[in-house]
Design an enzyme around this catalytic site. Structure first.
Site, short mmCIF file in Angstrom:
data_model
loop_
_atom_site.label_atom_id
_atom_site.label_comp_id
_atom_site.label_asym_id
_atom_site.label_seq_id
_atom_site.Cartn_x
_atom_site.Cartn_y
_atom_site.Cartn_z
N LEU A 1 0.87 -1.17 0.00
CA LEU A 1 0.00 0.00 0.00
C LEU A 1 0.91 1.23 0.00
O LEU A 1 1.98 1.21 0.60
CB LEU A 1 -0.91 0.03 1.24
CG LEU A 1 -2.01 -1.02 1.35
CD1 LEU A 1 -2.72 -0.88 2.69
CD2 LEU A 1 -3.01 -0.91 0.21
N ASP A 2 0.47 2.28 -0.67
CA ASP A 2 1.24 3.52 -0.65
C ASP A 2 1.37 4.04 0.78
O ASP A 2 0.53 3.74 1.64
CB ASP A 2 0.57 4.58 -1.52
CG ASP A 2 0.48 4.16 -2.99
OD1 ASP A 2 1.35 3.39 -3.43
OD2 ASP A 2 -0.46 4.59 -3.67
N LYS A 3 2.37 4.87 0.99
CA LYS A 3 2.66 5.38 2.34
C LYS A 3 1.42 5.99 3.00
O LYS A 3 1.14 5.75 4.17
CB LYS A 3 3.77 6.43 2.25
CG LYS A 3 4.10 7.10 3.58
CD LYS A 3 5.20 8.14 3.41
CE LYS A 3 5.48 8.85 4.73
NZ LYS A 3 6.53 9.89 4.60
N THR B 1 -1.80 5.60 2.08
CA THR B 1 -3.02 4.78 1.98
C THR B 1 -3.08 3.89 3.20
O THR B 1 -2.07 3.32 3.62
CB THR B 1 -3.01 3.94 0.69
OG1 THR B 1 -3.00 4.80 -0.44
CG2 THR B 1 -4.23 3.04 0.60
N ARG C 1 -5.77 5.29 -7.73
CA ARG C 1 -5.53 6.73 -7.81
C ARG C 1 -5.45 7.19 -9.27
O ARG C 1 -6.03 8.21 -9.64
CB ARG C 1 -4.25 7.07 -7.06
CG ARG C 1 -4.31 6.71 -5.57
CD ARG C 1 -2.93 6.74 -4.92
NE ARG C 1 -2.36 8.08 -4.93
CZ ARG C 1 -1.11 8.36 -4.58
NH1 ARG C 1 -0.29 7.38 -4.22
NH2 ARG C 1 -0.68 9.60 -4.60
#
EC number: 5.4.99.-
Length: 324
Positions: free
Chosen positions: A139-141, A143, A238
């Site tokens: 997961l992105d930082k 998110t 996104r």
């Protein structure tokens, strides 16, 4: 240095015609950086149609079978740190973590410490013997939400295979700009942005990416969406929402310039101004348990900041609805 053998295979289609080998590989195996892939090519770890190719400038012709037999550094060199983890489930084979905003998953050049990997190694030291400390997906930082971590080689093999075969169920909550009329699916290829190094984009020769979405709730100028991933490209949700012109609230990379709605309470405006990350949360994760083969799933409610923003959107809708 502790290493783990890794094997990758992919048969390319005609879309890669004329591309450099390293670029084609980095777009296909996007869990690995382009620099790492370039190193693998130079070291003779890559075969194209059963012949070793050591030049990253090798031009693809299309319809080649590419095989990678390489070694990756495992967590043996990473530091264990006593960082709190929100553990939703743990057994002998796997962990399910509810990741908070701001926590980087893997150590990197800019984040050698303070990551989820460092925390996992403190909680389960044996994870140092698994690729990426057992982490299966990212997961992105900024998110939030659910991630699965393998605790054994057997579990890692099973979970990676499920992920590659699109057998995971992954549902997300997102708050997006503008009002969406109804749900649908978007099938649009994603690759590296042609000019922005840190961004992805919908491009004709990208990797196929499919996102399904439905409307959970409508507000005056925003929508709460439930989204399910069929594929798992970098920044997929996104990018797809921005491509559809419904960018995720607060997304610093893909939302563009924010237009202030005409009907907005001071409280909602303040909440939106202060929301500095993408309003995206991995709320459901389902998979076949690697030991039993039984389908299992976990859920995690939206974090407080997203829930508070959603509450302000509701209050804003009710306030102006009462004015009419």
């Amino acid at each position: 240095m502790t290493t783990q053998s890794i094997e990758l295979r992919h048969t390319f289609d005609e879309k890669v015609y004329g591309k450099r080998l390293d670029l084609a590989l980095s777009e296909t195996f996007d869990d690995y950086s382009r620099s790492r892939i370039q190193d693998w090519v130079k070291r003779g770890f890559v075969k194209v149609n059963d012949e070793v190719v050591t030049s990253n400038k090798h031009k693809m012709a299309g319809f080649e079978l590419v095989e990678v037999n390489a070694e990756v550094e495992v967590a043996g060199e990473w530091k264990a740190e006593a960082i709190e983890l929100n553990i939703v489930h743990e057994d002998d084979d796997l962990l399910v973590i509810n990741k908070p905003a701001g926590l980087v998953v893997h150590p990197g050049a800019g984040n050698p410490e303070g990551t989820m990997v460092n925390a996992l190694l403190h909680h389960v030291p044996e994870l140092q013997n698994l690729p990426r400390a057992g982490i299966i997906h990212r997961l992105d930082k900024e998110t939030t939400g659910l991630l699965v971590v393998a605790k054994t080689i057997a579990a890692h093999t099973s979970l990676v295979e499920q992920l590659q075969n699109r057998a995971f169920t992954r549902e997300y909550d997102a708050l997006v700009n503008r009002v969406m009329v109804s749900g649908s699916s978007v099938d649009a290829p994603i690759g590296r942005h042609p000019t922005k190094r840190t961004a992805m984009a919908v491009i004709p020769d990208g990797r196929r990416a499919i996102t399904h979405y439905r409307v959970a709730e409508k507000f005056l100028d925003h929508t709460h969406l439930k989204l399910r991933l069929e594929t798992g490209r970098t920044h997929q949700i996104r990018v797809h929402m921005s491509y559809l012109k419904f960018p995720i609230v607060g997304d610093p990379l893909y939302s563009g310039r924010y237009r202030v709605p005409t009907k907005i309470t001071p409280q909602l405006k303040d909440a939106l101004d202060k929301f500095k990350r993408q309003a995206l949360h991995a709320s459901l994760l389902g998979l076949k348990h690697p030991a039993t083969g039984e389908y299992v799933e976990w859920r995690a409610p939206m974090p407080n900041d997203m829930q508070n923003l959603r509450d302000q959107l509701v209050a804003n809708r009710e306030f102006f609805g009462n004015q009419e």
